[in-house]
Design an enzyme around this catalytic site. Structure first.
Site, PDB file in Angstrom:
ATOM      1  N   ARG B 297      39.454  14.141  -8.587  1.00  0.00           N
ATOM      2  CA  ARG B 297      38.335  15.210  -8.176  1.00  0.00           C
ATOM      3  C   ARG B 297      37.012  14.784  -7.310  1.00  0.00           C
ATOM      4  NH1 ARG B 297      37.064  17.337 -14.713  1.00  0.00           N
ATOM      5  NH2 ARG B 297      38.835  18.717 -14.200  1.00  0.00           N
ATOM      6  N   TYR B 437      41.029  24.133  -7.171  1.00  0.00           N
ATOM      7  CA  TYR B 437      42.090  22.543  -7.714  1.00  0.00           C
ATOM      8  C   TYR B 437      40.645  21.384  -8.017  1.00  0.00           C
ATOM      9  CZ  TYR B 437      43.799  20.757  -3.933  1.00  0.00           C
ATOM     10  OH  TYR B 437      43.140  20.369  -1.297  1.00  0.00           O
ATOM     11  N   GLU B 438      41.984  20.912  -8.831  1.00  0.00           N
ATOM     12  CA  GLU B 438      41.665  20.175 -10.496  1.00  0.00           C
ATOM     13  C   GLU B 438      40.813  20.267 -10.781  1.00  0.00           C
ATOM     14  OE1 GLU B 438      43.275  16.899 -10.547  1.00  0.00           O
ATOM     15  OE2 GLU B 438      44.853  17.376  -8.024  1.00  0.00           O
ATOM     16  N   GLY B 439      40.960  21.709 -11.522  1.00  0.00           N
ATOM     17  CA  GLY B 439      39.437  21.884 -11.970  1.00  0.00           C
ATOM     18  C   GLY B 439      38.414  23.095 -10.318  1.00  0.00           C
ATOM     19  N   GLN B 444      33.880  22.039 -13.392  1.00  0.00           N
ATOM     20  CA  GLN B 444      33.037  21.380 -13.120  1.00  0.00           C
ATOM     21  C   GLN B 444      31.863  20.933 -13.243  1.00  0.00           C
ATOM     22  OE1 GLN B 444      34.574  18.181 -11.639  1.00  0.00           O
ATOM     23  NE2 GLN B 444      36.262  19.772 -10.777  1.00  0.00           N
TER      24      GLN B 444
END
Lengths: 596, 596
Positions: B297, B437-439, B444
């Protein structure tokens, strides 16, 4: 990839906000009743959903392509355009004398929104023809009108606007294309034009290019530009097609979006000269082109609104179908993502901005109709001034908001949004042209500052601000937290807009760059406040309807909730926009060029 | 398509804002001096500009492609990755014991920014390997470390993260992939994973997949997920490659952007079962995966900053070259468009947001190093808590701003920006994945509200707000309109952020949906205020340097001007963000589902 025209909201806006009854009371607009409007909208909705929308994704996947000077459009476009033209949609707003239906702009506008909402690439061919028709109606000779208007209005032929050249993007002073008089009333045209939307295609038997060029003795700059008709095929006296003219498409662009719409590089006169005829008088080309452009700018604003509506519908459909994670307030298993607050926030933001921009644009269309048809000259002039103030706001703000809406549309889809097959990404790509063509947002904003605010000393702006305040007062008379919240934001918005107008008026002479450093934020502020004004008006009317037990109660409740959202999330930005203009110019201009 | 690493700004941030001297005073970080940092950055800059950046546009035009289970990456990627690995860049931040260079995150971070700035698609392979290395370092057995770490650190092999499944996007509770113990310490893995970045490629001889799956007796939900290593090729005891494992790439996605980076659908166990080994303990997979994800992240935040920097540079280059229209203040002929105020405004906005996000991220990296290396446990814990608060802000805000910056980058180019050959459109397309992506930004933001604000009762948030106020006080002690303006905005920003933190704390129990309806605006507010804080600190230091006659005076003047711009244009948004959270939740949640 479906599209459902939001007819309920369209009719609410037309009937309640844009005052269709006042339009149908105008001389020559007697047919434009509520009933006619509803029937036209429903017919149009059926047509665009059934015929035009299904071609949208196909056009993105299999764009129009160029081969050896010919452009083959996406499969199905040609047939669809024939259906569109034969059903009379191209001629909806154009005079019955030339084969049109003569309906006012207020009824034409929702139809334009639907067409663009269903398929931006397809709709562009109609938008360009509309512009050519407007220019010829205003400045064409009787002979030119007789030759070209009916085929354009009936969609037998299509039109284009040829402004841009490789060395001259937005700067028309730099136009170099030459027009040499032949002594027989015709001119030979030589030059290169780029970014010509539908400059070449296979959807109609002839293309009527309207071309800016300079005659040999023309003064330099924008005062030496004339407008010419250069048809792809020459037209015989009996209206049949003659020889192929010397205008050729040498390539089309490989673009980020609107891929089915061919963007042509046109070469005029490489084989002896393209034959053209002068429109109106020499050196007044820019003035005529502005007629086209003003119509087209309003149309591009509608593109933004149509695209935003489609992106919203797609996101809603996904959010109601996609199951993921539990409800925050507790649930046995995973729920559809429309239950998650941030998805809801994005959908509301998409919805609220689209509805506000639609309301402002339709109100503008109604004002346009009064400006053109009212019996009283003074009323016409006053409404024309308001309409002209609104055009850059409708074009600039509706398209800027459509970028945000298309972006949120991808975001609602999560990872699936990034996959092209889903279709949300196409809106994100397509939207990006809208803030650029027919004058970038900066060019709209310069128009708003220069011609629309400074020239009349802020008169129209202040008149509108007074109306915003009147709506705030009405809201203050209603009970309920929603109305109080909207009232407060609207009053603040009016104060912010007024402060900015005063700043513009006070500083334009002494510090022109400081004023123009804030031109785009001013345009956005005007959009936010005037859009918020329409949402405030809508809330007042919805409350009256609810109190009266009238009609669709759920619709009116939703309208109030959407107006509340707009106030707290969008209109609430007004003070920051004011700061970026009134305080922010120092930061814009401080850095010397070499430090970039 | 060139990229020039902004080394001057990077070193200013590292030295003056992120306190590299404190980092090099940490045990084990003695080599991380200002001199080392400068040398590493210059070497890295040369490499990415010369080798990696030239492949960026090529990767977009000729994406990686799939054929019969194999992925062929864009021409040049394989050789470039070999150079990257051989020069030691993959191992920059990883332990010397496993072939790395053991430099702190503060020095690694600018290198990561450069790599992503030069070529997002290429850099992803390194980012995923970094994540796999972190997870194995933390949770791997000695044998796993011995087998896998050195090849990953030296770039001989690469790593992947396998979380997502077709039915489970962000919702890991829904993971279905099965892991059946074989009684010999290995497991057979069965299932389908989607969206696997570099899940198959030809740039390294082996791929180490880290895979979330469920053992037969695992509890349901996220507490029943374990983490497994599933290499593409089995590894023999001597480290050589053995049999092909039963994990196969059945397709790659057709995406909006980052097209050179293959996004794989991986099928595990279709031919008898993919052999995997358990990482750490059963059912603790999510915890380990979070180690990877937190590293990733932060890395995605750097992608946003790198991409924004590249988009800014491209826009500046175009604005300095493109000649169009006269200067508003008067000029003989047309001028380069950087003279036009709105172009200047967009460039300043791109620059200011990129610099602020960079400063916040590097400050976060320095805090990470203290959290990992400081001798005092309490200091480590306090810094770790701050770092963890900052990670969702760095990821979420830097990527959201990168979308805006990429959008403005296209806009500065006008019509040319919409043509793919120009390259600005690629940034616009590439940027859209970063907030997903990656949340997603919402994920977040939920992390920021839940784990990072509610869990400690707002302690870290209030600690940071106090520091923002301290900087405002320092600004108040300086003479000049710029400092007074920044001070005022910073104080308002601190007040707005505090009000929102208090709102979150007060309402999380009684009205959880109202709080989470504002989670993304809260994340943006935190980014704006904390980014503005760094710009305020930078202005104070720049003024000290100017007063001392130190160094590059023009650079420090530009830093103050950029901080002023940030304050009036970006930080000024804080009050509207606060309103959308504190007042705006009603509008978010009012509409019943059927009204969408």
């Amino acid at each position: 990839m479906s599209y459902n025209a939001p007819i309920k909201d369209m009719l609410f806006v037309m009937n309640e906000l844009a005052n269709i009854d006042a339009v149908s009371a105008l001389p020559g607009c007697e047919d434009a009743t509520r009933e006619t409007a509803e029937a036209v909208l429903e017919e149009n909705a059926k047509f665009v959903s059934g015929v035009i929308a299904p071609l949208n994704h196909a056009g993105d996947k299999e764009p129009s392509f160029w081969h050896d000077g010919q452009v083959t459009t996406t499969k199905g476009f040609k047939e669809a355009f024939r259906q569109f033209a034969d059903a009379g949609w191209q001629g909806l707003q154009h005079p019955q004398d030339f084969g049109g239906q003569g309906l006012p702009k207020l009824i034409g506008t929702p139809c334009v929104e639907m067409l663009h909402g269903a398929n931006l690439s397809f709709a562009l061919v109609a938008l360009l023809s509309d512009g050519a028709i407007e220019a010829l109606m205003t400045a064409g000779s009787d002979e030119q009108k007789a030759t070209f208007l009916e085929p354009l209005v009936t969609g037998k032929w299509t039109g284009t606007m040829n402004l841009t050249e490789p060395q001259a993007g937005s700067d028309l002073a730099a136009v170099r294309t030459r027009a040499e008089p032949q002594g027989d009333g015709t001119y030979k045209i030589f030059g290169t034009k780029i970014f010509i939307t539908y400059g070449e295609h296979d959807m109609a038997e002839n293309i009527v290019h309207l071309v800016l060029a300079r005659t040999p003795d023309a003064p330099p700059g924008v005062k030496g530009i004339s407008l010419f008709i250069v048809p792809k095929f020459m037209v015989n006296a009996d209206g049949t097609l003659g020889a192929r003219n010397d205008v050729h498409c040498v390539s089309i662009e490989h673009k980020l979006g609107i891929k089915a719409s061919p963007t042509a590089v046109l070469q005029f006169g490489d084989h002896g000269g393209a034959i053209g005829t002068l429109v109106g008088e020499e050196n007044r080309g820019l003035e005529y082109m502005f007629i086209m452009m003003n119509a087209a700018r309003f149309g591009v604003g509608m593109q933004g609104i149509g695209l935003a509506e489609n992106a919203y519908q797609k996101a809603v459909a996904f959010a109601k179908e996609r199951v993921q994670s539990r409800d925050l307030a507790g649930s046995a298993g995973p729920v559809t993502i429309i239950h998650h607050p941030d998805v809801r926030r994005m959908l509301m933001s998409m919805r609220a901005q689209t509805e506000a921009a639609r309301a402002l644009a339709y109100v503008g269309a109604g004002i346009h109709d009064i400006a053109h048809h009212h019996a009283d000259e003074e009323t016409r002039a006053a409404n024309q001034a308001i309409y002209e103030y609104l055009v850059p706001v409708i074009k600039g703000w509706s398209t800027e908001m459509s970028e945000n809406v298309a972006r949120d549309g991808v975001q609602v889809h999560g990872g699936m949004g990034f996959i092209e097959e889903t279709g949300a990404a196409q809106h994100y790509r397509d939207a990006k042209i809208l803030t650029i063509y027919e004058g970038t947002t900066a060019i709209q904003a310069n128009d708003l500052v220069g011609r629309k605010t400074l020239r009349d000393g802020g008169k129209v702006a202040k008149h509108l601000i007074a109306q915003v305040r009147a709506t705030a007062t009405q809201l203050g008379e209603l009970d309920g937290a929603d109305f109080a919240a909207i009232q407060g934001r609207l009053e603040q918005g009016a104060a912010d807009l007024e402060a900015v107008v005063d700043f513009v008026l006070a500083n334009a002479k002494s510090d022109v760059k400081a004023v123009f450093a804030g031109s785009v934020p001013y345009l956005k502020l005007a959009g936010v406040v005037l859009g918020g004004w329409q949402m405030g008006r809508a809330a007042v009317i919805a409350q009256q309807k609810l109190a009266g037990g009238d009609g669709d109660q759920a619709f009116f409740q939703a309208k109030i909730a959407t107006a509340r959202f707009f106030a707290d999330h969008i209109l609430a930005q007004s003070t920051a926009l004011r700061a970026s203009i009134v305080d922010g110019h120092a930061g814009v201009l401080a850095l010397p060029e070499e430090m970039f």
